[in-house]
Write a protein that holds these residues in place. Structure first.
Motif, mmCIF file in Angstrom:
data_model
loop_
_atom_site.group_PDB
_atom_site.id
_atom_site.type_symbol
_atom_site.label_atom_id
_atom_site.label_comp_id
_atom_site.label_asym_id
_atom_site.label_seq_id
_atom_site.Cartn_x
_atom_site.Cartn_y
_atom_site.Cartn_z
ATOM 1 N N ASN A 142 -91.145 14.427 -12.527
ATOM 2 C CA ASN A 142 -89.787 14.588 -12.007
ATOM 3 C C ASN A 142 -89.489 16.027 -11.593
ATOM 4 N N GLY A 143 -89.689 16.971 -12.524
ATOM 5 C CA GLY A 143 -89.380 18.362 -12.212
ATOM 6 C C GLY A 143 -90.280 18.945 -11.132
ATOM 7 N N LEU A 144 -91.593 18.896 -11.361
ATOM 8 C CA LEU A 144 -92.535 19.498 -10.418
ATOM 9 C C LEU A 144 -92.609 18.711 -9.115
ATOM 10 N N VAL A 145 -92.734 17.387 -9.215
ATOM 11 C CA VAL A 145 -92.788 16.561 -8.011
ATOM 12 C C VAL A 145 -91.497 16.695 -7.210
ATOM 13 N N GLY A 146 -90.365 16.661 -7.889
ATOM 14 C CA GLY A 146 -89.094 16.797 -7.193
ATOM 15 C C GLY A 146 -88.960 18.138 -6.498
ATOM 16 N N LEU A 147 -89.384 19.221 -7.172
ATOM 17 C CA LEU A 147 -89.299 20.550 -6.575
ATOM 18 C C LEU A 147 -90.213 20.668 -5.353
ATOM 19 N N THR A 201 -91.932 11.516 2.651
ATOM 20 C CA THR A 201 -90.891 11.965 1.724
ATOM 21 C C THR A 201 -89.913 12.876 2.448
ATOM 22 N N ASN A 202 -88.698 12.988 1.873
ATOM 23 C CA ASN A 202 -87.692 13.911 2.388
ATOM 24 C C ASN A 202 -86.939 14.506 1.212
ATOM 25 N N ILE A 203 -85.926 15.320 1.493
ATOM 26 C CA ILE A 203 -85.243 16.033 0.423
ATOM 27 C C ILE A 203 -84.521 15.100 -0.537
ATOM 28 N N LEU A 204 -84.115 13.907 -0.088
ATOM 29 C CA LEU A 204 -83.427 12.974 -0.980
ATOM 30 C C LEU A 204 -84.357 12.537 -2.108
ATOM 31 N N ASN A 205 -85.610 12.218 -1.771
ATOM 32 C CA ASN A 205 -86.574 11.835 -2.806
ATOM 33 C C ASN A 205 -86.733 12.946 -3.840
ATOM 34 N N GLY A 206 -86.851 14.171 -3.356
ATOM 35 C CA GLY A 206 -87.009 15.290 -4.273
ATOM 36 C C GLY A 206 -85.792 15.485 -5.155
ATOM 37 N N PHE A 207 -84.600 15.354 -4.580
ATOM 38 C CA PHE A 207 -83.381 15.568 -5.359
ATOM 39 C C PHE A 207 -83.212 14.488 -6.421
ATOM 40 N N VAL A 208 -83.579 13.251 -6.104
ATOM 41 C CA VAL A 208 -83.478 12.163 -7.086
ATOM 42 C C VAL A 208 -84.337 12.469 -8.311
ATOM 43 N N HIS A 209 -85.566 12.911 -8.085
ATOM 44 C CA HIS A 209 -86.447 13.229 -9.210
ATOM 45 C C HIS A 209 -85.925 14.429 -10.005
ATOM 46 N N LEU A 210 -85.330 15.390 -9.325
ATOM 47 C CA LEU A 210 -84.762 16.532 -10.033
ATOM 48 C C LEU A 210 -83.560 16.126 -10.884
ATOM 49 N N VAL A 211 -82.803 15.125 -10.437
ATOM 50 C CA VAL A 211 -81.683 14.615 -11.236
ATOM 51 C C VAL A 211 -82.201 13.977 -12.531
ATOM 52 N N ILE A 212 -83.282 13.205 -12.421
ATOM 53 C CA ILE A 212 -83.876 12.600 -13.623
ATOM 54 C C ILE A 212 -84.387 13.687 -14.564
ATOM 55 N N PHE A 213 -84.999 14.721 -13.991
ATOM 56 C CA PHE A 213 -85.504 15.825 -14.812
ATOM 57 C C PHE A 213 -84.352 16.553 -15.508
ATOM 58 N N ALA A 214 -83.254 16.807 -14.791
ATOM 59 C CA ALA A 214 -82.100 17.470 -15.391
ATOM 60 C C ALA A 214 -81.524 16.629 -16.530
ATOM 61 N N THR A 215 -81.508 15.312 -16.358
ATOM 62 C CA THR A 215 -81.015 14.433 -17.414
ATOM 63 C C THR A 215 -81.911 14.505 -18.635
ATOM 64 N N PHE A 216 -83.227 14.523 -18.406
ATOM 65 C CA PHE A 216 -84.173 14.670 -19.517
ATOM 66 C C PHE A 216 -83.935 15.962 -20.287
#
Length: 345
Positions: free
Chosen positions: A94-99, A323-338
């Motif tokens: 989530n964090g690395l992939v999203g970034l 992929t686009n920025i939406l995919n990355g932001f979604v994974h970063l949201v999951i990482f932030a929740t974690f």
């Protein structure tokens, strides 16, 4: 009076430990960048996917050694291995992939990758994560988040077997699944280094990674003492250990995404998660048999939900080949929740 003197001494020790840890950070970052540089030299000579596999396996071996060394200490926590493996999965997936996806999307709008390679990573990762981190909560041979001794042996064997078959697919039978696309960039330097340079870089890579594990162990020990002193959750230690060990791969993956090499980023990121489970679980099982201690593997309820959410999001993200920025932001949201739930469970 004695209790007050002891408390004052503990406070002084904790402050000294914090200063010591702060002094280690620049040295640790320097060794991380050195390891990344020498791994990239080897990668340019060996090509993909061998280049990223070198750094992935090397860093994972260091992580396994670090976890095992902490487990062998008298004050080790029975949940350290579980928390570290789960933290690696969440940080990387989530964090690395999203970034990487977000930075690549901001610079190139869309980036492509090979769906066949991403699917191979995900199917093995989801199966291993479920067998090692979820299923222990539902077995009947031993109640609770534990496996019985025979179940531990079985899971260890199938984990090693599945990872072995994956490596065969990745490096021999279907190597083209993991190659960088022709439309992607070639990186900062496409020059193939000579044999002598590769040998020197291999030796310096081992030296740099050894320095990383030594410094990480000292830093993690200080963090472990600090979290105990302030009453932070035990899971914080696992997150810190995972962050420290993943630094070399994270730097390389982000750099590759910025050079329009998303496939290389995914090879590093998803390969790291997969190697972590495949090598860490058998090692901690062996250490557990030696120490004859309880080994907690099953995740808590909220962590199980986050793991399943990560699996679903990853399948959707890597199902189209773009992929686009939406995919990355979604994974970063999951990482932030974690990360938030680590401190506020």
């Amino acid at each position: 009076m004695r209790s007050k003197a002891k408390a004052y001494g503990d406070t002084i020790s904790s402050r000294i430990g914090i200063l010591f840890a702060a002094a280690l950070i620049p040295l640790l970052i320097g060794t991380v960048f050195a390891a990344v540089h020498h791994a990239e030299v080897i990668a340019r000579r060996t090509g993909e996917p061998y280049g990223t596999l070198v750094l992935t396996v090397a860093v994972t071996v260091i992580e396994v050694a670090l976890i095992a060394s902490i487990m062998l200490s008298s004050e080790s926590s029975p949940v350290l291995a579980r928390d570290t493996v789960f933290s690696v999965i969440m940080i990387v997936s989530n964090g690395l992939v999203g970034l990487c996806i977000l930075l690549g999307g901001l610079r190139y709008r869309e980036q492509g990758f090979r769906v066949t390679g991403a699917s191979a990573y995900l199917v093995v990762l989801i199966v291993l994560a479920t067998l090692t981190l979820v299923l222990p909560n539902y077995t009947q041979a031993r109640l609770g988040p534990f496996y019985s001794p025979s179940q531990l042996i079985f899971v260890t064997l199938i984990t090693l077997a599945l990872y072995g078959v994956f490596l065969y697919i990745q490096t021999v039978r279907d190597r083209d699944y993991f190659l960088v696309l022709d439309t992607e960039g070639l990186g900062a330097s496409s020059e193939v280094p000579r044999n002598r340079a590769v040998l020197v870089s291999a030796a310096l890579l081992v030296l740099s990674l050894s320095a990383v594990i030594l410094l990480s162990k000292m830093f993690a020990a200080v963090v472990q003492a600090g979290t105990t002193l302030v009453g932070a959750p035990e899971a914080v230690v696992g997150v810190v250990v995972a962050l420290l060990v993943l630094l070399p791969e994270s730097v390389a993956a982000v750099r590759a995404a910025q050079e329009n090499q998303l496939q290389k980023s995914l090879n590093l990121a998803l390969g790291s998660s997969l190697a972590t489970i495949s090598l860490t679980i058998p090692t901690v099982v062996a250490v557990n048999f030696r120490l004859q201690k309880d080994l907690v593997l099953g995740l808590d309820g909220e962590d199980t939900v986050l793991l399943m959410l990560t699996a679903v999001a990853s399948l959707l993200t890597f199902g189209t080949g773009r992929t686009n920025i939406l995919n990355g932001f979604v994974h970063l949201v999951i990482f932030a929740t974690f990360m938030f739930l680590v401190f506020v469970p």
